[in-house]
Design a protein around this motif. Structure first.
Motif, PDB file in Angstrom:
ATOM      1  N   VAL A  18       9.632  42.316  53.073  1.00 13.00           N
ATOM      2  CA  VAL A  18       8.685  42.341  51.961  1.00 13.00           C
ATOM      3  C   VAL A  18       9.276  41.550  50.794  1.00 13.00           C
ATOM      4  O   VAL A  18      10.488  41.416  50.664  1.00 13.00           O
ATOM      5  CB  VAL A  18       8.355  43.792  51.533  1.00 13.00           C
ATOM      6  CG1 VAL A  18       7.675  44.535  52.676  1.00 13.00           C
ATOM      7  CG2 VAL A  18       9.587  44.542  51.060  1.00 13.00           C
ATOM      8  N   GLU A  19       8.371  41.051  49.951  1.00 11.37           N
ATOM      9  CA  GLU A  19       8.809  40.279  48.784  1.00 11.37           C
ATOM     10  C   GLU A  19       8.233  40.928  47.539  1.00 11.37           C
ATOM     11  O   GLU A  19       7.030  41.162  47.459  1.00 11.37           O
ATOM     12  CB  GLU A  19       8.339  38.834  48.922  1.00 11.37           C
ATOM     13  CG  GLU A  19       9.080  37.877  48.007  1.00 11.37           C
ATOM     14  CD  GLU A  19       8.221  37.423  46.855  1.00 11.37           C
ATOM     15  OE1 GLU A  19       8.673  37.551  45.714  1.00 11.37           O
ATOM     16  OE2 GLU A  19       7.108  36.953  47.094  1.00 11.37           O
ATOM     17  N   GLY A  21       8.557  39.827  44.331  1.00  8.42           N
ATOM     18  CA  GLY A  21       8.243  38.971  43.200  1.00  8.42           C
ATOM     19  C   GLY A  21       9.417  38.241  42.605  1.00  8.42           C
ATOM     20  O   GLY A  21       9.247  37.429  41.724  1.00  8.42           O
ATOM     21  N   ARG A  22      10.612  38.517  43.075  1.00 10.23           N
ATOM     22  CA  ARG A  22      11.783  37.792  42.573  1.00 10.23           C
ATOM     23  C   ARG A  22      12.157  36.675  43.533  1.00 10.23           C
ATOM     24  O   ARG A  22      13.289  36.204  43.529  1.00 10.23           O
ATOM     25  CB  ARG A  22      12.965  38.748  42.407  1.00 10.23           C
ATOM     26  CG  ARG A  22      12.723  39.791  41.344  1.00 10.23           C
ATOM     27  CD  ARG A  22      13.911  40.690  41.223  1.00 10.23           C
ATOM     28  NE  ARG A  22      14.092  41.454  42.443  1.00 10.23           N
ATOM     29  CZ  ARG A  22      14.151  42.763  42.522  1.00 10.23           C
ATOM     30  NH1 ARG A  22      14.053  43.478  41.444  1.00 10.23           N
ATOM     31  NH2 ARG A  22      14.326  43.369  43.678  1.00 10.23           N
ATOM     32  N   ALA A  23      11.197  36.290  44.368  1.00  8.63           N
ATOM     33  CA  ALA A  23      11.408  35.226  45.357  1.00  8.63           C
ATOM     34  C   ALA A  23      12.516  35.576  46.341  1.00  8.63           C
ATOM     35  O   ALA A  23      13.166  34.706  46.883  1.00  8.63           O
ATOM     36  CB  ALA A  23      11.685  33.886  44.677  1.00  8.63           C
ATOM     37  N   ARG A  24      12.741  36.881  46.555  1.00 11.65           N
ATOM     38  CA  ARG A  24      13.722  37.337  47.534  1.00 11.65           C
ATOM     39  C   ARG A  24      13.043  38.287  48.502  1.00 11.65           C
ATOM     40  O   ARG A  24      12.259  39.140  48.105  1.00 11.65           O
ATOM     41  CB  ARG A  24      14.874  38.089  46.860  1.00 11.65           C
ATOM     42  CG  ARG A  24      15.890  37.202  46.266  1.00 11.65           C
ATOM     43  CD  ARG A  24      17.161  37.897  45.885  1.00 11.65           C
ATOM     44  NE  ARG A  24      17.060  39.330  45.622  1.00 11.65           N
ATOM     45  CZ  ARG A  24      18.082  40.068  45.311  1.00 11.65           C
ATOM     46  NH1 ARG A  24      19.282  39.559  45.220  1.00 11.65           N
ATOM     47  NH2 ARG A  24      17.946  41.347  45.079  1.00 11.65           N
ATOM     48  N   TRP A  25      13.394  38.151  49.747  1.00  8.67           N
ATOM     49  CA  TRP A  25      12.880  39.033  50.789  1.00  8.67           C
ATOM     50  C   TRP A  25      13.816  40.217  50.954  1.00  8.67           C
ATOM     51  O   TRP A  25      15.022  40.097  50.769  1.00  8.67           O
ATOM     52  CB  TRP A  25      12.784  38.270  52.105  1.00  8.67           C
ATOM     53  CG  TRP A  25      11.750  37.201  52.093  1.00  8.67           C
ATOM     54  CD1 TRP A  25      11.959  35.866  51.906  1.00  8.67           C
ATOM     55  CD2 TRP A  25      10.342  37.367  52.270  1.00  8.67           C
ATOM     56  NE1 TRP A  25      10.758  35.188  51.957  1.00  8.67           N
ATOM     57  CE2 TRP A  25       9.751  36.084  52.184  1.00  8.67           C
ATOM     58  CE3 TRP A  25       9.515  38.459  52.505  1.00  8.67           C
ATOM     59  CZ2 TRP A  25       8.379  35.876  52.317  1.00  8.67           C
ATOM     60  CZ3 TRP A  25       8.149  38.257  52.634  1.00  8.67           C
ATOM     61  CH2 TRP A  25       7.607  36.982  52.539  1.00  8.67           C
ATOM     62  N   SER A  26      13.249  41.370  51.329  1.00 10.60           N
ATOM     63  CA  SER A  26      14.074  42.540  51.612  1.00 10.60           C
ATOM     64  C   SER A  26      13.379  43.418  52.642  1.00 10.60           C
ATOM     65  O   SER A  26      12.193  43.254  52.921  1.00 10.60           O
ATOM     66  CB  SER A  26      14.349  43.337  50.335  1.00 10.60           C
ATOM     67  OG  SER A  26      13.154  43.842  49.802  1.00 10.60           O
ATOM     68  N   PRO A  83       0.738  45.117  58.444  1.00  5.89           N
ATOM     69  CA  PRO A  83       1.183  45.447  57.086  1.00  5.89           C
ATOM     70  C   PRO A  83       0.368  44.691  56.035  1.00  5.89           C
ATOM     71  O   PRO A  83      -0.012  43.541  56.228  1.00  5.89           O
ATOM     72  CB  PRO A  83       2.643  44.998  57.078  1.00  5.89           C
ATOM     73  CG  PRO A  83       2.734  43.961  58.136  1.00  5.89           C
ATOM     74  CD  PRO A  83       1.730  44.332  59.183  1.00  5.89           C
ATOM     75  N   LYS A  84       0.124  45.396  54.926  1.00  2.47           N
ATOM     76  CA  LYS A  84      -0.569  44.791  53.783  1.00  2.47           C
ATOM     77  C   LYS A  84       0.252  45.097  52.542  1.00  2.47           C
ATOM     78  O   LYS A  84       0.636  46.255  52.327  1.00  2.47           O
ATOM     79  CB  LYS A  84      -1.968  45.383  53.642  1.00  2.47           C
ATOM     80  CG  LYS A  84      -2.869  45.064  54.806  1.00  2.47           C
ATOM     81  CD  LYS A  84      -4.226  45.699  54.624  1.00  2.47           C
ATOM     82  CE  LYS A  84      -5.048  45.420  55.864  1.00  2.47           C
ATOM     83  NZ  LYS A  84      -5.680  46.574  56.426  1.00  2.47           N
ATOM     84  N   PRO A  85       0.524  44.094  51.718  1.00  5.42           N
ATOM     85  CA  PRO A  85       1.319  44.353  50.514  1.00  5.42           C
ATOM     86  C   PRO A  85       0.612  45.343  49.592  1.00  5.42           C
ATOM     87  O   PRO A  85      -0.601  45.284  49.418  1.00  5.42           O
ATOM     88  CB  PRO A  85       1.463  42.982  49.861  1.00  5.42           C
ATOM     89  CG  PRO A  85       0.521  42.075  50.556  1.00  5.42           C
ATOM     90  CD  PRO A  85       0.089  42.718  51.818  1.00  5.42           C
ATOM     91  N   SER A  86       1.390  46.260  49.027  1.00  2.87           N
ATOM     92  CA  SER A  86       0.845  47.279  48.143  1.00  2.87           C
ATOM     93  C   SER A  86       1.869  47.572  47.047  1.00  2.87           C
ATOM     94  O   SER A  86       3.057  47.288  47.204  1.00  2.87           O
ATOM     95  CB  SER A  86       0.560  48.536  48.973  1.00  2.87           C
ATOM     96  OG  SER A  86      -0.066  49.519  48.210  1.00  2.87           O
ATOM     97  N   ASN A  87       1.411  48.174  45.961  1.00  3.78           N
ATOM     98  CA  ASN A  87       2.252  48.475  44.799  1.00  3.78           C
ATOM     99  C   ASN A  87       2.956  47.216  44.305  1.00  3.78           C
ATOM    100  O   ASN A  87       2.314  46.223  44.018  1.00  3.78           O
ATOM    101  CB  ASN A  87       3.241  49.604  45.103  1.00  3.78           C
ATOM    102  CG  ASN A  87       2.555  50.949  45.150  1.00  3.78           C
ATOM    103  OD1 ASN A  87       1.425  51.097  44.704  1.00  3.78           O
ATOM    104  ND2 ASN A  87       3.228  51.934  45.694  1.00  3.78           N
ATOM    105  N   GLU A  88       4.299  47.251  44.249  1.00  2.32           N
ATOM    106  CA  GLU A  88       5.036  46.115  43.686  1.00  2.32           C
ATOM    107  C   GLU A  88       5.246  44.978  44.676  1.00  2.32           C
ATOM    108  O   GLU A  88       5.828  43.954  44.344  1.00  2.32           O
ATOM    109  CB  GLU A  88       6.397  46.590  43.154  1.00  2.32           C
ATOM    110  CG  GLU A  88       7.427  46.897  44.221  1.00  2.32           C
ATOM    111  CD  GLU A  88       7.429  48.316  44.764  1.00  2.32           C
ATOM    112  OE1 GLU A  88       8.432  48.695  45.392  1.00  2.32           O
ATOM    113  OE2 GLU A  88       6.439  49.052  44.576  1.00  2.32           O
ATOM    114  N   ILE A  89       4.784  45.130  45.900  1.00  2.42           N
ATOM    115  CA  ILE A  89       5.009  44.134  46.948  1.00  2.42           C
ATOM    116  C   ILE A  89       3.958  43.027  46.863  1.00  2.42           C
ATOM    117  O   ILE A  89       2.760  43.299  46.806  1.00  2.42           O
ATOM    118  CB  ILE A  89       4.974  44.793  48.349  1.00  2.42           C
ATOM    119  CG1 ILE A  89       6.023  45.895  48.441  1.00  2.42           C
ATOM    120  CG2 ILE A  89       5.166  43.742  49.447  1.00  2.42           C
ATOM    121  CD1 ILE A  89       7.441  45.473  48.135  1.00  2.42           C
ATOM    122  N   LEU A  90       4.424  41.781  46.860  1.00  7.07           N
ATOM    123  CA  LEU A  90       3.517  40.632  46.815  1.00  7.07           C
ATOM    124  C   LEU A  90       3.167  40.110  48.204  1.00  7.07           C
ATOM    125  O   LEU A  90       2.057  39.640  48.428  1.00  7.07           O
ATOM    126  CB  LEU A  90       4.136  39.491  46.005  1.00  7.07           C
ATOM    127  CG  LEU A  90       4.414  39.786  44.538  1.00  7.07           C
ATOM    128  CD1 LEU A  90       5.069  38.585  43.871  1.00  7.07           C
ATOM    129  CD2 LEU A  90       3.139  40.176  43.818  1.00  7.07           C
TER     130      LEU A  90
END
Length: 126
Positions: A18-19, A21-26, A83-90
């Motif tokens: 997931v990403e 918003g800091r252009a980093r995946w985790s 999966p669908k991005p939700s909350n803080e996930i872009l």
């Protein structure tokens, strides 16, 4: 030290990242609340970040960094899991494990994936 539940989602030879918003995946995951178990936190965080609900999580190990302790779980998802991005996930995206080392990721994400899959392994070491 902060404690975090971290989930490896596995589907068709790929791991979900997931990403935020800091252009980093985790790997999906987050903080464990006082009133929940580590497994409950993992399931809650997965739903909050990806809308994926799972019942079957397998605890793998603890991974300690300088300021966080990750309780790492793994789950294999069926074909219908989208999966669908939700909350803080872009963004949510699937990657082959060997690709993760070439991405902009957090150090714990890169190291956890390496521990579970090795550098060139195509399936989890369970």
């Amino acid at each position: 030290m902060k404690e975090r539940a971290t989930i490896i989602c596995w589907q068709h030879g790929k791991v979900l990242l997931v990403e935020r918003g800091r252009a980093r995946w985790s790997l999906p995951g987050g903080t464990i609340r006082r009133d929940e178990s580590v497994a409950e936190a993992a399931k809650r965080e997965l739903v909050e970040e990806t809308t994926l609900a799972v019942d079957d999580l397998e605890f793998l190990f603890q991974f300690g960094g300088l300021s966080k302790r990750h309780y790492v779980f793994i789950t294999e998802l069926g074909d219908d899991a989208k999966p669908k991005p939700s909350n803080e996930i872009l963004r949510c995206r699937w990657f082959r494990p060997r690709k993760v080392s070439t991405l902009a990721t957090s150090v714990p994400t890169r190291e956890i994936v390496k521990l579970v899959f090795g550098e060139h392994v195509l399936s989890p070491q369970l």
